[in-house]
Scaffold this motif. Structure first.
Motif, mmCIF file in Angstrom:
data_model
loop_
_atom_site.group_PDB
_atom_site.id
_atom_site.type_symbol
_atom_site.label_atom_id
_atom_site.label_comp_id
_atom_site.label_asym_id
_atom_site.label_seq_id
_atom_site.Cartn_x
_atom_site.Cartn_y
_atom_site.Cartn_z
ATOM 1 N N TYR A 35 -13.191 -5.256 -13.017
ATOM 2 C CA TYR A 35 -12.665 -5.799 -11.939
ATOM 3 C C TYR A 35 -12.172 -6.500 -12.558
ATOM 4 C CZ TYR A 35 -12.297 -8.578 -7.965
ATOM 5 O OH TYR A 35 -11.993 -9.707 -7.163
ATOM 6 N N SER A 38 -8.943 -9.553 -8.960
ATOM 7 C CA SER A 38 -8.588 -9.158 -8.036
ATOM 8 C C SER A 38 -8.348 -7.929 -7.397
ATOM 9 C CB SER A 38 -6.642 -9.625 -7.930
ATOM 10 O OG SER A 38 -5.964 -9.439 -8.766
ATOM 11 N N THR A 39 -8.267 -6.676 -8.850
ATOM 12 C CA THR A 39 -8.329 -5.429 -8.375
ATOM 13 C C THR A 39 -8.968 -4.260 -9.280
ATOM 14 O OG1 THR A 39 -7.113 -3.498 -7.659
ATOM 15 C CG2 THR A 39 -5.891 -4.710 -9.712
ATOM 16 N N GLU A 51 -4.650 -1.775 -14.296
ATOM 17 C CA GLU A 51 -4.468 -2.815 -13.403
ATOM 18 C C GLU A 51 -4.489 -1.419 -12.201
ATOM 19 O OE1 GLU A 51 -2.570 -5.587 -10.915
ATOM 20 O OE2 GLU A 51 -3.344 -7.327 -11.858
ATOM 21 N N THR A 53 -4.237 0.061 -8.298
ATOM 22 C CA THR A 53 -4.551 -0.205 -7.119
ATOM 23 C C THR A 53 -3.748 0.698 -6.322
ATOM 24 O OG1 THR A 53 -1.810 -1.129 -7.132
ATOM 25 C CG2 THR A 53 -3.531 -3.021 -7.364
ATOM 26 N N HIS A 54 -4.952 1.097 -4.758
ATOM 27 C CA HIS A 54 -4.913 1.768 -4.219
ATOM 28 C C HIS A 54 -3.866 1.186 -2.491
ATOM 29 C CE1 HIS A 54 -5.726 4.481 -0.654
ATOM 30 N NE2 HIS A 54 -5.854 5.593 -1.871
ATOM 31 N N SER A 58 -8.485 -2.589 -0.161
ATOM 32 C CA SER A 58 -8.425 -4.022 -0.881
ATOM 33 C C SER A 58 -9.939 -4.484 -1.363
ATOM 34 C CB SER A 58 -7.915 -5.157 -0.120
ATOM 35 O OG SER A 58 -8.624 -4.704 1.304
ATOM 36 N N SER A 59 -9.613 -5.269 -2.383
ATOM 37 C CA SER A 59 -11.064 -6.054 -2.885
ATOM 38 C C SER A 59 -11.432 -4.504 -3.103
ATOM 39 C CB SER A 59 -12.203 -6.874 -2.143
ATOM 40 O OG SER A 59 -11.132 -7.554 -0.689
#
Length: 198
Positions: A35, A38-39, A51, A53-54, A58-59
């Motif tokens: 982590y 933020s992601t 990173e 991201t999906h 979130s988080s």
């Protein structure tokens, strides 16, 4: 950081563009996940950080990575308190969001670990007012949940699984009682012998 016990060498993981880097797991190819504040992140064997991201989670943070480079990601999902998904570092694609085991568990599924057979251990909370955690084994290749909560235990969370399908976790042997550990395997019957002197 990554520490090599045979050479006693530390490798610091940081690309200076992130406020923090928190690592949670590594595989036999020195790929890591964690982590960045933020992601979720993936660190390849050359220590390049990406990173993950999906759009529906979130988080998110990467909690586990298997030897195939599949990253188990956990976060908050739309309509669910907890959501888990597997991301493949080889293809850069996501699997389906791991939903809830059944209608008694509508708060989502929180995965803790994934092995090379794509077996995932984690928990889902009951809908009832107590909202107690129930332990589950999820097979990512067949999308099948198996409840592995020991009989009459409360607040049970499996936390790690090995390549033999054996898993460990903790929970309470009675509601409000002290926490104990348990050990199970794929054909887990739900019966646990407890050594209170352990």
């Amino acid at each position: 950081f990554l520490f090599n016990i045979s050479t006693s060498v530390y490798t610091y993981i940081d690309d200076n563009s992130m406020t923090s880097v928190n690592l949670y797991d590594l595989n036999d190819s020195d790929q890591l996940t964690g982590y960045n504040g933020s992601t979720a992140i993936y660190v390849d064997s050359n220590n390049n950080i990406s990173e993950i991201t999906h759009p529906d989670i979130s988080s998110a943070y990467g909690v586990a990575i298997n030897d195939s480079g599949q990253v188990l990601i956990v976060g908050e999902g739309s309509g669910m308190d907890n959501a888990s998904v597997v991301w493949s570092s080889g293809t850069g694609t996501f699997g389906n969001i791991i939903s809830t085991p059944d209608s008694d568990h509508q708060n989502g599924f929180t995965g803790y670990d994934i092995n090379n057979s794509e077996q995932i251990v984690g928990y889902s909370s009951l809908n009832e007012s107590s909202g107690q955690a129930r332990a589950f084994l999820y097979d990512n290749s067949t999308s099948v949940f198996t409840d592995v909560t020991p009989v009459d235990w409360y607040g049970v969370i499996p936390k790690a699984i090995n390549e033999n399908g054996q898993f460990v976790g903790d929970g309470n042997i009675y509601q409000g009682g002290p926490s104990h550990v348990f050990y199970g395997c794929e054909n887990f019957s739900g019966t646990v012998n407890i050594n209170d002197n352990a």
